[in-house]
Design a protein around this motif. Structure first.
Motif, PDB file in Angstrom:
ATOM      1  N   VAL A  30       1.212  -1.205   0.198  1.00  0.00           N
ATOM      2  CA  VAL A  30       0.080  -0.251  -0.245  1.00  0.00           C
ATOM      3  C   VAL A  30       0.622   0.851  -0.003  1.00  0.00           C
ATOM      4  CG1 VAL A  30      -1.910   1.162   1.267  1.00  0.00           C
ATOM      5  CG2 VAL A  30      -1.644  -1.333   1.311  1.00  0.00           C
ATOM      6  N   ARG A  31       1.915   1.623   0.899  1.00  0.00           N
ATOM      7  CA  ARG A  31       2.736   2.301   0.629  1.00  0.00           C
ATOM      8  C   ARG A  31       3.469   2.248  -0.429  1.00  0.00           C
ATOM      9  NH1 ARG A  31       6.004   0.521   5.314  1.00  0.00           N
ATOM     10  NH2 ARG A  31       4.913   1.266   5.709  1.00  0.00           N
ATOM     11  N   GLU A  32       3.973   1.969  -0.953  1.00  0.00           N
ATOM     12  CA  GLU A  32       4.709   1.210  -2.410  1.00  0.00           C
ATOM     13  C   GLU A  32       3.196   2.172  -3.340  1.00  0.00           C
ATOM     14  OE1 GLU A  32       6.130  -1.937  -3.590  1.00  0.00           O
ATOM     15  OE2 GLU A  32       7.768  -1.525  -1.790  1.00  0.00           O
ATOM     16  N   ALA A  33       2.329   1.716  -3.491  1.00  0.00           N
ATOM     17  CA  ALA A  33       0.991   2.401  -4.222  1.00  0.00           C
ATOM     18  C   ALA A  33       1.097   3.604  -4.041  1.00  0.00           C
ATOM     19  CB  ALA A  33       0.161   1.112  -4.503  1.00  0.00           C
ATOM     20  N   ALA A  48       2.039  -2.437  -7.530  1.00  0.00           N
ATOM     21  CA  ALA A  48       1.924  -2.425  -6.501  1.00  0.00           C
ATOM     22  C   ALA A  48       1.391  -2.853  -5.347  1.00  0.00           C
ATOM     23  CB  ALA A  48       2.722  -1.065  -5.659  1.00  0.00           C
ATOM     24  N   LEU A  49      -0.127  -2.525  -6.176  1.00  0.00           N
ATOM     25  CA  LEU A  49      -0.876  -3.295  -5.376  1.00  0.00           C
ATOM     26  C   LEU A  49      -1.450  -4.297  -4.977  1.00  0.00           C
ATOM     27  CD1 LEU A  49      -2.897  -2.132  -2.661  1.00  0.00           C
ATOM     28  CD2 LEU A  49      -4.979  -1.200  -4.981  1.00  0.00           C
ATOM     29  N   ALA A  67      -6.637   1.796  -0.356  1.00  0.00           N
ATOM     30  CA  ALA A  67      -5.638   2.403  -1.738  1.00  0.00           C
ATOM     31  C   ALA A  67      -5.936   2.456  -3.981  1.00  0.00           C
ATOM     32  CB  ALA A  67      -4.380   1.575  -1.354  1.00  0.00           C
ATOM     33  N   GLY A  68      -6.885   0.802  -3.209  1.00  0.00           N
ATOM     34  CA  GLY A  68      -7.889   0.268  -5.106  1.00  0.00           C
ATOM     35  C   GLY A  68      -8.578   0.965  -4.707  1.00  0.00           C
ATOM     36  N   ALA A  69      -9.416   2.063  -3.949  1.00  0.00           N
ATOM     37  CA  ALA A  69     -10.142   3.114  -4.290  1.00  0.00           C
ATOM     38  C   ALA A  69      -9.665   4.242  -5.089  1.00  0.00           C
ATOM     39  CB  ALA A  69     -11.399   2.983  -3.139  1.00  0.00           C
ATOM     40  N   MET A  70      -8.651   4.366  -4.920  1.00  0.00           N
ATOM     41  CA  MET A  70      -7.681   6.005  -5.026  1.00  0.00           C
ATOM     42  C   MET A  70      -7.185   5.584  -6.398  1.00  0.00           C
ATOM     43  SD  MET A  70      -8.417   7.933  -2.990  1.00  0.00           S
ATOM     44  CE  MET A  70      -7.518   9.105  -4.016  1.00  0.00           C
TER      45      MET A  70
END
Length: 171
Positions: A30-33, A48-49, A67-70
């Motif tokens: 998540v951090r990388e994404a 990344a995700l 993160a997926g939503a973003m």
């Protein structure tokens, strides 16, 4: 063949270690994404995700969902991204996050969803989740603030601004 009642008693330790490793791997993904998204690299964020293992929502599943939503919002899939934001924000009470962290994340979702709408207004579902709350920004987990910043980060701006020049000497 070992029966269930004759298995070694240490299997709980191994599963706890595996769960901890999955959580750490998911958090790093998540951090990388999110870093890739901040750099406007959608493909990097997706890859990344995709490396994040499936985790329980209360552990860090909420983080991968956010993160997926973003990623959906940034790639132009507004409906999908908004519905994912609503789903994640409505289930934040199932987590062990502090009240300040939950409210911060709801505000983050509200800001990001309002950025992609035509009228710059967040969906009603998100506004209802965010209405009438307060949080202390200083009590929000610093990792959350770095992964999910409320304000857009300017990559060219230095982290700390240099102090202003001293005023000219009076003669």
């Amino acid at each position: 063949m070992l029966h269930r009642w004759t298995q070694p008693m240490f299997s709980g330790r191994k599963s706890a270690e595996k769960r901890r490793e999955q959580i750490e791997t998911a958090q790093e993904a998540v951090r990388e994404a999110m870093q890739a998204l901040n750099a406007e690299d959608l493909d990097g964020a997706r890859s990344a995700l995709s490396g994040a293992p499936k985790t329980h929502f209360a552990d860090v599943g909420w983080k991968t969902g956010l993160a997926g939503a973003m990623i959906d919002l940034k790639s132009g899939r507004r409906r999908s991204g908004t519905s994912k934001l609503v789903a994640v924000c409505s289930r934040l009470d199932d987590t062990s996050l502090s009240k300040d962290d939950k409210n911060y994340l709801r505000l983050y979702a509200l800001y990001r969803s309002s950025e992609v709408t035509k009228d710059r207004k967040a969906p009603v579902e998100l506004r209802e989740l965010v209405e009438d709350f307060r949080f202390d920004h200083t009590l929000v987990d610093p990792e959350l603030r770095s992964d999910f910043p409320l304000r857009k980060l300017d990559p060219e701006a230095p982290e700390t601004a240099s102090p202003p020049p001293p005023p000219p000497a009076m003669s």
